[in-house]
Structure formats: structure tokens, C-alpha cells
Design a protein around this motif. Sequence first.
Motif, PDB file in Angstrom:
ATOM      1  N   UNK A  50       2.481   3.233   5.565  1.00 53.74           N
ATOM      2  CA  UNK A  50       1.803   3.191   4.173  1.00 53.74           C
ATOM      3  C   UNK A  50       1.744   4.623   3.471  1.00 53.74           C
ATOM      4  N   UNK A  51       1.454   5.655   4.334  1.00 55.82           N
ATOM      5  CA  UNK A  51       0.768   6.796   3.651  1.00 55.82           C
ATOM      6  C   UNK A  51      -0.393   6.818   2.706  1.00 55.82           C
ATOM      7  N   UNK A  52      -1.121   5.823   3.012  1.00 56.76           N
ATOM      8  CA  UNK A  52      -2.189   5.600   2.089  1.00 56.76           C
ATOM      9  C   UNK A  52      -3.341   6.520   2.611  1.00 56.76           C
ATOM     10  N   UNK A  53      -4.480   6.591   1.851  1.00 57.54           N
ATOM     11  CA  UNK A  53      -5.594   7.177   2.441  1.00 57.54           C
ATOM     12  C   UNK A  53      -6.380   6.296   3.234  1.00 57.54           C
ATOM     13  N   UNK A  54      -6.736   6.338   4.541  1.00 57.49           N
ATOM     14  CA  UNK A  54      -7.401   5.667   5.370  1.00 57.49           C
ATOM     15  C   UNK A  54      -8.447   5.595   5.795  1.00 57.49           C
ATOM     16  N   UNK A  55      -9.516   4.925   5.774  1.00 56.71           N
ATOM     17  CA  UNK A  55     -10.824   5.091   6.023  1.00 56.71           C
ATOM     18  C   UNK A  55     -11.350   4.123   7.146  1.00 56.71           C
ATOM     19  N   UNK A  60       0.837  -1.174  -0.235  1.00 56.62           N
ATOM     20  CA  UNK A  60      -0.076   0.139  -0.046  1.00 56.62           C
ATOM     21  C   UNK A  60       1.039   1.141  -0.020  1.00 56.62           C
ATOM     22  N   UNK A  61       0.572   2.065  -0.905  1.00 53.04           N
ATOM     23  CA  UNK A  61       1.470   3.350  -0.999  1.00 53.04           C
ATOM     24  C   UNK A  61       0.651   4.428  -0.877  1.00 53.04           C
ATOM     25  N   UNK A  62       1.286   5.745  -1.065  1.00 51.71           N
ATOM     26  CA  UNK A  62       0.581   6.955  -0.933  1.00 51.71           C
ATOM     27  C   UNK A  62      -0.383   6.987  -2.212  1.00 51.71           C
ATOM     28  N   UNK A  63      -1.537   7.456  -2.079  1.00 53.35           N
ATOM     29  CA  UNK A  63      -2.679   7.670  -2.934  1.00 53.35           C
ATOM     30  C   UNK A  63      -3.666   6.318  -3.071  1.00 53.35           C
ATOM     31  N   UNK A  64      -3.107   5.332  -2.430  1.00 54.32           N
ATOM     32  CA  UNK A  64      -4.050   4.141  -2.378  1.00 54.32           C
ATOM     33  C   UNK A  64      -5.028   4.339  -1.359  1.00 54.32           C
ATOM     34  N   UNK A  65      -6.127   3.509  -1.226  1.00 56.02           N
ATOM     35  CA  UNK A  65      -7.161   3.586  -0.246  1.00 56.02           C
ATOM     36  C   UNK A  65      -7.131   2.375   0.389  1.00 56.02           C
ATOM     37  N   UNK A  66      -7.326   2.467   1.659  1.00 57.88           N
ATOM     38  CA  UNK A  66      -7.306   1.449   2.711  1.00 57.88           C
ATOM     39  C   UNK A  66      -8.690   1.381   3.455  1.00 57.88           C
TER      40      UNK A  66
END
Length: 483
Positions: free
Chosen positions: A216-221, A193-199
Motif C-alpha cells: 500500500x506504501x501507506x504510513x504504517x504504525x 490504502x495509498x501513499x500518504x494514508x495512515x494505517x
Amino acid sequence: MMEMVLPVANATAAALARVSAVFNAPLARAVVFGIHIDGHLVVEGLLIAAILFQLSRKSYKPPKKPLTEREVDELCDDWQPEPLCPPIKEGARIDTPTLESAAGPHTTVDGKEVVNFASANYLGLIGNEKIIDSCVGSVEKYGVGSCGPRGFYGTIDVHLDCESKIANFLGTQDSILYSYGISTIFSVIPAFCKKGDIIVADEGVHWAVQNGLQLSRSTVVYFKHNDMASLASILEKLTHGNKHTEKIRRYIVVEAIYQNSGQIAPLDEIVRLKEKYRFRVILEESHSFGVLGKSGRGLAEHYGVPVEKIDIITAGMGNALATDGGFCTGSVRVVDHQRLSSSGYVFSASLPPYLASAAMSAVNHLEENPSVLANLRSNIALLHKELSDIPGLEIASNILSPIVFLKLKTPTGSAVADLELLEIIAEKVLMEDSVFIAATKRSSLDKCRLPVGIRLFVSAGHTESDIFKVSASLKRVAASVVY
């Protein structure tokens, strides 16, 4: 008096007349390039020019004078550096009991023999003779440590054997070993999981998962704890009519058995939603591997879901297999990616060979002795029955979870105050009845907002008398503390 006022008035009138004459002069109403210029425009222009002149001037700097040695010494004496860490608040210090023997169903704490419900030893394999013999043989053959990461001369044949053993046991294509159980999940998540991905993650995940999400710097919801309606609603909002979402990687992150509640994730429903909205699933099985399912193969076996429908599975080996380290399992592509991209694998010294040998021996024991799972489930059911009427507390965990989670029936409204009550109960149970249990202490880094509680780790090695003892002790102490 009038003689003094009249000259002043006359002088003022004369000055006003002169100013009026200036603005009424021909210059004040001059025509420049066909444009009529009034007198006030001239004044405003002069003011703007003055302001620009002042702004363009170099600021005056007094000549620098070097400090004397005395002044330097005085400044150094007055300087107070910032502390390396914030001061520990009152009540935040932890005085932990000290174990003086193996953390089996019975252990020694601070010189006293106790019944142990504070250590995760689900299959009761701590102290198992076959596992000890395999460790001794491994130490004699390989030594204690591996002395290098897996990619730099730290790969030993026993690592490869262990990876194959786990993959074969779970029915996956391949597996990869990690040196430390808790680092497995927070290395695996940032590897994929990288920046810009959605978790989309459960709000009740434990700290190691939270750390992986942050790294991961992903967008986490987050969705509500173990609430599939909440999960479905969030997936629908993220994907409905959103063409941008279709082009990025999307993940659902859950625990099979939640460490912070003892609840079991409904994998069948999660897989259905995953396939509907085209997400990938990362499943953390540290507390379900070797526990759930007919033969201990985890959550997929428990729900009858084909294991290949789960994209990534991780687990620590310290809870059921009486060893240490962790693993990730899945497709060959998933495993190979981590060998170059997962920080916990690439930069850590590989798992000590004797721990890999212990893991294989534990899996062999589970395959050869499936009755150990029946013993574990019988103990869990008995403990649920005995604690069903405990005063002031209630069981929040699933009937099949080896983590029996007790929380306050009536919380105080403050997590700190709730934890103080629970810690008093745990301390009294240990001091008065020689039963070792633990409240759910959480660090300031842990963002989980689920209720705090008391975690009882049930083992297949516990006897009925152990279950009766912890139940009676908890009932007595809880009645005196909570009420």
C-alpha cells in the motif's frame, strides 16, 4: 667548519632580504581604486588563479586501446556472477512431511496413518459427500478452470451465486470473490490504502496482512498485540491537534483470530475507538468466519456488533469451508471499487467454478447443521483442559479459538533456538505417536515478532480419543525435550 657554515648563512640572509624587499616595494602597498593592496594579497590572488586554471583543464585520458580476444576471454573466465538468491543457511532447509490422502482429521503422512492437527479444517467438511457431489456436478457442467479473469470472460453464474450467498449469510450488501485465499487481504489493502494514508495495525498480524501493508506504501504504525490501551494511545497521538491527519484516510487493520497467537480481537472496543477517532476498520476473518458467533457468522456476531460498522471484511475460505479462494464483503461501494482497482481480482484467473460450488455447499451445511459449531467448541474446550498442565509449555490462545497455540513457558532468549525445540517436539510426536502437528515456521519475509509456538488446528471432526491422544503425546514428549 665555521668557514663552510658562514657562506650558507650569508646566502640565506640575502635571500630573505630580497623577499622582504619585494613585499616592501611600492607595488606591494599599491592603491587600486582607492583600496590598499598588501603584498600577501597579490600572492594569494596568484595562487587562486593557478588553482582555477588547474581545475578548468581537461583531464588527460590515455588513448583507448581495444582488448584482444585473449584478454576478453581471460576477463570472462575470471567473472563470477552474483547468485540469483542467497545461499541457504545451515538448518534453514525444510524437510516437510508429505500427505498421501485428504487432509481430514485422519490422514496418511509418508505412508503412515496419523491423527491430523496440522491442517485447518475447522468444520470437518473435508470429504463431506454433499460438497464432493456439488464439485463433481460443477466440473461436469463448467469444466475445471475458468480460463480468464473476472473482467475478461471469466465470470460464471456460479461466481455471482456464491457472492450473493456469502453476502446474505453475513448480512452485508455485497461480496466479491478472489481466486486465492491468502491473496485476498494483500490485494484488498492496497486497493483502498495509498501513499500518504495512515494505517494502524496490530504487531501480530500474519505475513499476508504485512505484505498488503507494504504494497500500500501507506504510513504504517503498529500497536502492541491485542492491546487496546496501546491502540488508543496511538490513535490519540496521531489525531490530537493534528489538522493534517483529519484530511487524510485512516485505517485500523486487525485479525479477528490472530494466526500467530490464537488470540481474539476485542471488536467492540475497536469499533468504539474507530468511531471516536474517525478511522475505518479492515477486519481479516480467515480463522473466524464459520467459527465464531452463534451461527458461525464471525466476529461481529460474536460481539453483537452490527456488521455495517465494519468497513471492510476479508476471509479465506480454506479453513472452515473446505475449499479455496477468498472473499471481501461490505457495502456495494466497497465491492464495486475492487472490481477495477484490486490487482488480485483484476489480473488473476477467476476462482474455478467447482470451488465456488463447494463454498456454497459448505455454507448451506453450516446453516442446516448448527450443531457442528457445538462439536467444534466442545473439542477446543477439551483440548484446553487436557493441555492445561503440559510440562514446559503453556496455552497462549483464546478458549474459543480453533487455533490452540502453545508457547514455551521459559523461552531460551533466541527465536531460532526456541523453534528448534518446538520442531523436535513436533517431529517426535509424529514419529513416535503418529500425531501430526506443526511448529510455527516463519520465512525471512515475515516481520512478526510474537513468540514462536506449536499450532494445533482443532476440527469438529476430531473425536475425544483424538484429543486424548494428542494431549498425552505432547505431555510425554515435552517433558523429555524441554526439561
